[in-house]
Design a protein around this motif. Structure first.
Motif, PDB file in Angstrom:
ATOM      1  N   ALA A 328       0.817  -1.212   0.000  1.00 31.32           N
ATOM      2  CA  ALA A 328       0.000   0.000   0.000  1.00 31.32           C
ATOM      3  C   ALA A 328       0.849   1.260   0.000  1.00 31.32           C
ATOM      4  CB  ALA A 328      -0.931   0.002   1.207  1.00 31.32           C
ATOM      5  N   LEU A 329       2.029   1.196   0.635  1.00 28.30           N
ATOM      6  CA  LEU A 329       2.789   2.418   0.915  1.00 28.30           C
ATOM      7  C   LEU A 329       3.997   2.635   0.021  1.00 28.30           C
ATOM      8  CD1 LEU A 329       2.628   2.310   4.805  1.00 28.30           C
ATOM      9  CD2 LEU A 329       1.166   3.592   3.242  1.00 28.30           C
ATOM     10  N   LEU A 340      -0.085   7.409   3.098  1.00 28.04           N
ATOM     11  CA  LEU A 340      -0.994   7.148   4.207  1.00 28.04           C
ATOM     12  C   LEU A 340      -0.159   6.885   5.459  1.00 28.04           C
ATOM     13  CD1 LEU A 340      -3.311   4.708   2.270  1.00 28.04           C
ATOM     14  CD2 LEU A 340      -4.033   6.942   3.123  1.00 28.04           C
ATOM     15  N   LEU A 341      -0.710   7.144   6.630  1.00 28.55           N
ATOM     16  CA  LEU A 341       0.031   6.965   7.873  1.00 28.55           C
ATOM     17  C   LEU A 341      -0.407   5.682   8.574  1.00 28.55           C
ATOM     18  CD1 LEU A 341      -0.044  10.610   9.309  1.00 28.55           C
ATOM     19  CD2 LEU A 341       1.720   9.509   7.907  1.00 28.55           C
ATOM     20  N   PRO A 342       0.454   4.670   8.588  1.00 30.86           N
ATOM     21  CA  PRO A 342       0.100   3.419   9.277  1.00 30.86           C
ATOM     22  C   PRO A 342      -0.005   3.630  10.776  1.00 30.86           C
ATOM     23  CG  PRO A 342       2.382   3.370   8.549  1.00 30.86           C
ATOM     24  CD  PRO A 342       1.783   4.617   7.975  1.00 30.86           C
ATOM     25  N   ALA A 343      -0.813   2.827  11.424  1.00 29.58           N
ATOM     26  CA  ALA A 343      -1.017   2.950  12.869  1.00 29.58           C
ATOM     27  C   ALA A 343       0.027   2.168  13.664  1.00 29.58           C
ATOM     28  CB  ALA A 343      -2.422   2.473  13.236  1.00 29.58           C
ATOM     29  N   TYR A 344       1.103   1.727  12.992  1.00 26.45           N
ATOM     30  CA  TYR A 344       2.134   0.916  13.636  1.00 26.45           C
ATOM     31  C   TYR A 344       3.505   1.493  13.286  1.00 26.45           C
ATOM     32  CZ  TYR A 344      -1.932  -2.026  14.022  1.00 26.45           C
ATOM     33  OH  TYR A 344      -3.205  -2.469  14.310  1.00 26.45           O
ATOM     34  N   LYS A 345       4.326   1.696  14.299  1.00 28.80           N
ATOM     35  CA  LYS A 345       5.531   2.505  14.127  1.00 28.80           C
ATOM     36  C   LYS A 345       6.602   1.881  13.250  1.00 28.80           C
ATOM     37  CE  LYS A 345       7.413   1.057  18.635  1.00 28.80           C
ATOM     38  NZ  LYS A 345       7.721   1.537  20.006  1.00 28.80           N
ATOM     39  N   PHE A 356      11.367   4.960  -1.143  1.00 28.67           N
ATOM     40  CA  PHE A 356      10.562   5.662  -2.147  1.00 28.67           C
ATOM     41  C   PHE A 356       9.737   6.792  -1.544  1.00 28.67           C
ATOM     42  CE2 PHE A 356      11.079   1.203  -3.371  1.00 28.67           C
ATOM     43  CZ  PHE A 356      11.705   1.351  -4.602  1.00 28.67           C
ATOM     44  N   ALA A 357       9.570   6.772  -0.234  1.00 26.77           N
ATOM     45  CA  ALA A 357       8.767   7.782   0.464  1.00 26.77           C
ATOM     46  C   ALA A 357       9.566   8.266   1.673  1.00 26.77           C
ATOM     47  CB  ALA A 357       7.424   7.180   0.884  1.00 26.77           C
TER      48      ALA A 357
END
Length: 396
Positions: A328-329, A340-345, A356-357
């Motif tokens: 996804a990222l 998008l911001l995942p809820a896991y660090k 890439f990001a």
């Protein structure tokens, strides 16, 4: 002949019942970059790994019922819920707690308030986080601003578009969200647990702060319905073109910024370069580093049991897997990363993603102190306030 018809009818009935048990419907959050591609690949990959489970993904722009703030489609087996709706779903007995046997590692959660856990029951597993951030060009001294007054002083007189703040200040959902974020920063300080968060009574001081934000925009650029309704994300794309000194929006706005830089800029335009972009907290208050964000999480329909419940949990585990997060990222061919911001660090430092990001480590420093809330009728209250603010915020 009659007996044969009854026999085949019984087989058909049993087959339909069995098919229904093996079918799960996921009501997906639609507002993510390149959503059609992501969900099509998600559905295909899941079915390859689980050929006996018939996954149906439903996404709709009509995500909420404006009358009561609840998702209109009540036939889903799994919901992706914004935390503003979570308490209403629990109170109305629309979802059930995860089974006590469900195991999930909470040590990597980036959702410190654990709004999905109530009375020791897990009602919602975190998936994504979001909030408003301030994007700026590297080297800009705006990065040292501690509050809105600092930003106002730094921007000076807004005499032209390229000296201004780009932000969407139109629509009841947009303004309701901003109202909550300003209210939180104004009235709450986690460090000493002071302040109250009462979203049932309109706070006119918050309205004044929102008008201060509006004063940082150029003419009526923040209050244009046509800009708000523009389907190709008007404000982040204008920031990419250099039309605005700073921009405030969600993390996934970077998808549109980068897409404009790579595919929409023409020779002679004053477009940014991807490596010139940086991000910081939108400093609504100088009280502390605490600020408000939102969590989208996964919940289970109250009616699920047996095999259907097990199938739903199989899909949730798949959706939260390392492979799916990375898919996804990470950047895909001819596409910008979704940011998008995942809820896991752990994903903020995953090289499969950050190569890439590269702004994910910066986002981690921001979201690690972000707080989330849920409350009864919160979605309704914020939409009502947003509807009022759409009229009340002054136009230039």
């Amino acid at each position: 002949m009659k007996q044969l018809i009854i026999f085949f009818g019984l087989i058909t009935l049993l087959s339909c019942k069995r098919t229904n048990q093996n079918t799960i419907v996921f009501h997906a959050y639609p507002f993510i970059p390149n959503a059609d591609k992501f969900y099509a690949e998600l559905e295909s990959d899941f079915k390859k790994q689980n050929p006996n489970i018939n996954l149906i993904i439903v996404k709709s722009d009509n995500y909420y019922d404006s009358a009561n703030g609840i998702i209109k489609d009540d036939t889903a087996d799994i919901y992706e819920l914004d935390c503003v709706l979570l308490q209403d779903f629990i109170d109305r007995n629309l979802i059930q707690p995860f089974p006590k046997t469900y195991s999930i590692d909470t040590s990597n959660w980036l959702e410190p308030d654990n709004v999905g856990i109530q009375e020791e029951s897990l009602y919602c597993v975190p998936h994504w986080l979001c909030s408003n951030f301030l994007f700026y060009k590297k080297g800009d001294k705006i990065k040292d601003s501690k509050n809105l007054d600092d930003i106002k002083k730094d921007l000076g007189k807004i005499s032209s578009l390229n000296k201004s703040l780009l932000i969407d200040l139109y629509g009841k959902s947009t303004l309701g969200e901003l109202y909550a974020e300003v209210n939180y920063c104004k009235n709450f300080n986690r460090a000493n647990s002071s302040g109250t968060l009462d979203f049932s009574i309109f706070d006119y001081e918050v309205e004044k702060i929102l008008n201060k934000i509006k004063s940082l925009t150029y003419k009526d650029w923040g209050r244009r319905k046509d800009f708000h309704d523009y389907k190709e994300a008007f404000y982040p794309r204008q920031f990419a073109k250099g039309n605005g000194r700073i921009f405030v929006g969600h993390s996934e706005s970077l998808y549109n910024i980068l897409d404009e830089i790579n595919n929409g800029c023409y020779e002679g335009e004053n477009c940014l370069q991807a490596d010139q972009i940086s991000v910081m907290r939108f400093p609504l208050s100088d009280k502390s580093d605490d600020y408000l964000g939102w969590m989208d999480g996964l919940s289970i329909n109250k009616n699920l049991s047996g095999q259907k419940l097990r199938n739903a949990i199989t899909f949730i585990n798949f959706l939260l897997s390392k492979k799916v997060y990375e898919e996804a990222l990470k950047k895909e061919a001819n596409c910008s990363p979704r940011y998008l911001l995942p809820a896991y660090k752990q994903y903020y430092f995953d090289r499969q993603i950050t190569d890439f990001a590269p702004l994910y480590p910066q986002f981690y420093e921001l979201v690690k102190s972000m707080n989330t809330i849920t409350n009864k009728n919160l979605c309704q209250d914020l939409r009502l306030f947003g509807d009022s603010l759409t009229i009340r915020i002054n136009k230039n």
